[in-house]
Scaffold this motif. Structure first.
Motif, PDB file in Angstrom:
ATOM      1  N   SER A 151       0.834  -1.203   0.000  1.00 24.78           N
ATOM      2  CA  SER A 151       0.000   0.000   0.000  1.00 24.78           C
ATOM      3  C   SER A 151       0.873   1.259   0.000  1.00 24.78           C
ATOM      4  CB  SER A 151      -0.889   0.002   1.248  1.00 24.78           C
ATOM      5  OG  SER A 151      -0.093   0.201   2.408  1.00 24.78           O
ATOM      6  N   PRO A 152       0.266   2.408  -0.304  1.00 27.89           N
ATOM      7  CA  PRO A 152       1.034   3.655  -0.205  1.00 27.89           C
ATOM      8  C   PRO A 152       1.628   3.848   1.197  1.00 27.89           C
ATOM      9  CG  PRO A 152      -1.022   4.053  -1.372  1.00 27.89           C
ATOM     10  CD  PRO A 152      -1.083   2.637  -0.844  1.00 27.89           C
TER      11      PRO A 152
ATOM     12  N   LEU B 163       2.302   1.431 -11.818  1.00 25.94           N
ATOM     13  CA  LEU B 163       1.510   0.525 -10.987  1.00 25.94           C
ATOM     14  C   LEU B 163       1.033  -0.691 -11.775  1.00 25.94           C
ATOM     15  CD1 LEU B 163      -0.573   3.115  -8.949  1.00 25.94           C
ATOM     16  CD2 LEU B 163       1.249   1.618  -8.076  1.00 25.94           C
TER      17      LEU B 163
ATOM     18  N   VAL C  18      -4.405   1.861 -10.143  1.00 29.90           N
ATOM     19  CA  VAL C  18      -4.117   0.500 -10.609  1.00 29.90           C
ATOM     20  C   VAL C  18      -5.092   0.134 -11.724  1.00 29.90           C
ATOM     21  CG1 VAL C  18      -3.132  -0.310  -8.427  1.00 29.90           C
ATOM     22  CG2 VAL C  18      -5.583  -0.534  -8.826  1.00 29.90           C
TER      23      VAL C  18
ATOM     24  N   GLU D 228       0.034  11.450 -12.995  1.00 31.88           N
ATOM     25  CA  GLU D 228      -0.866  10.318 -12.775  1.00 31.88           C
ATOM     26  C   GLU D 228      -0.701   9.265 -13.864  1.00 31.88           C
ATOM     27  OE1 GLU D 228      -4.925  11.541 -12.171  1.00 31.88           O
ATOM     28  OE2 GLU D 228      -4.508  12.202 -10.118  1.00 31.88           O
TER      29      GLU D 228
ATOM     30  N   VAL E 233       3.936   8.901  -3.667  1.00 36.07           N
ATOM     31  CA  VAL E 233       2.772   8.773  -2.783  1.00 36.07           C
ATOM     32  C   VAL E 233       1.910  10.036  -2.860  1.00 36.07           C
ATOM     33  CG1 VAL E 233       2.044   8.549  -0.374  1.00 36.07           C
ATOM     34  CG2 VAL E 233       3.842   7.062  -1.275  1.00 36.07           C
TER      35      VAL E 233
ATOM     36  N   GLY F 260      -5.650   2.564  -0.833  1.00 35.26           N
ATOM     37  CA  GLY F 260      -4.755   1.843  -1.728  1.00 35.26           C
ATOM     38  C   GLY F 260      -4.330   2.715  -2.891  1.00 35.26           C
ATOM     39  N   TRP F 261      -3.764   2.056  -3.888  1.00 37.24           N
ATOM     40  CA  TRP F 261      -3.325   2.754  -5.092  1.00 37.24           C
ATOM     41  C   TRP F 261      -4.546   2.993  -5.980  1.00 37.24           C
ATOM     42  CZ3 TRP F 261       1.250   4.707  -4.544  1.00 37.24           C
ATOM     43  CH2 TRP F 261       2.194   4.063  -3.751  1.00 37.24           C
ATOM     44  N   ARG F 262      -4.903   4.213  -6.214  1.00 35.43           N
ATOM     45  CA  ARG F 262      -6.132   4.523  -6.944  1.00 35.43           C
ATOM     46  C   ARG F 262      -6.003   4.397  -8.451  1.00 35.43           C
ATOM     47  NH1 ARG F 262      -6.118   9.683  -8.669  1.00 35.43           N
ATOM     48  NH2 ARG F 262      -4.386  10.920  -7.917  1.00 35.43           N
TER      49      ARG F 262
ATOM     50  N   GLN G  13       2.401   7.352 -13.018  1.00 37.29           N
ATOM     51  CA  GLN G  13       2.144   6.473 -11.885  1.00 37.29           C
ATOM     52  C   GLN G  13       1.282   5.280 -12.288  1.00 37.29           C
ATOM     53  OE1 GLN G  13      -0.264   7.550  -8.227  1.00 37.29           O
ATOM     54  NE2 GLN G  13       1.805   7.321  -7.373  1.00 37.29           N
TER      55      GLN G  13
ATOM     56  N   ASN H  27      -0.565   9.843  -5.692  1.00 40.94           N
ATOM     57  CA  ASN H  27      -1.674   8.936  -5.388  1.00 40.94           C
ATOM     58  C   ASN H  27      -2.640   9.534  -4.372  1.00 40.94           C
ATOM     59  OD1 ASN H  27      -2.762   6.039  -5.635  1.00 40.94           O
ATOM     60  ND2 ASN H  27      -2.627   6.350  -3.430  1.00 40.94           N
ATOM     61  N   GLN H  28      -2.080  10.169  -3.345  1.00 44.96           N
ATOM     62  CA  GLN H  28      -2.911  10.661  -2.240  1.00 44.96           C
ATOM     63  C   GLN H  28      -3.425  12.084  -2.478  1.00 44.96           C
ATOM     64  OE1 GLN H  28      -2.884   7.428  -1.312  1.00 44.96           O
ATOM     65  NE2 GLN H  28      -3.288   8.185   0.736  1.00 44.96           N
TER      66      GLN H  28
END
Length: 153
Positions: free
Chosen positions: A2-3, A121, A103, A114, A59, A99-101, A117, A62-63
């Protein structure tokens, strides 16, 4: 992974290498017994410092961290052990939750960071290679630039 777990591992590794570098500095400057600790642990700390900064950026995408939080995360790598403080700070505020948004089957990337990323991922093996090459390249650049030189008076 997870992140939060990725971030925590790198934050702790950065703090550990800080501790090892401080021990090396103690041996070099206080006991004057050896410079080996500074050479070895200085390089290790530099590599992990760069990895931590890249982890903050990864991170943060993602966040969806604000620029202020990203800056705080990056600056926390400078004073010894502050990466662990920042990890706890971010966890308490929910900045590492989820989690990783991006994926496969997740959200659609909307920006260049993005898209990068999402690509990473969806190809974790290749992403590790890219991350190692990025850390190595940035470490090489830092070595080429060299340490800051004090101004002559």
């Amino acid at each position: 992974m997870s992140p939060q777990s990725l971030f925590r591992r790198v934050a702790i590794a950065e703090a550990v290498t800080w501790a090892l570098l401080l021990i090396g500095m103690f041996l070099k400057y206080v006991t004057r017994t050896t410079e080996l600790g500074v050479r070895i642990f200085g390089m290790a700390h530099g590599v992990v410092f760069i990895a931590y900064c890249l982890a903050v950026l990864f991170v943060a995408v993602n966040q969806r961290w604000s620029a202020r939080i990203v800056l705080l995360g990056l600056v926390s790598a400078v004073p010894p052990f502050m990466t662990v403080w920042f990890d706890r700070y971010a966890e308490r505020r929910g900045l590492l939750a989820g989690g990783w948004r991006l994926v496969a089957g997740g959200e659609t990337p909307r920006s260049a960071p993005e898209r990068v990323q999402a690509w990473m991922l969806r190809r974790p093996g290749l992403a590790v290679v890219v991350a190692v090459v990025a850390v190595a390249a940035l470490t090489g650049l830092a070595l080429a630039v060299g340490p800051p030189v004090p101004a002559k008076s």
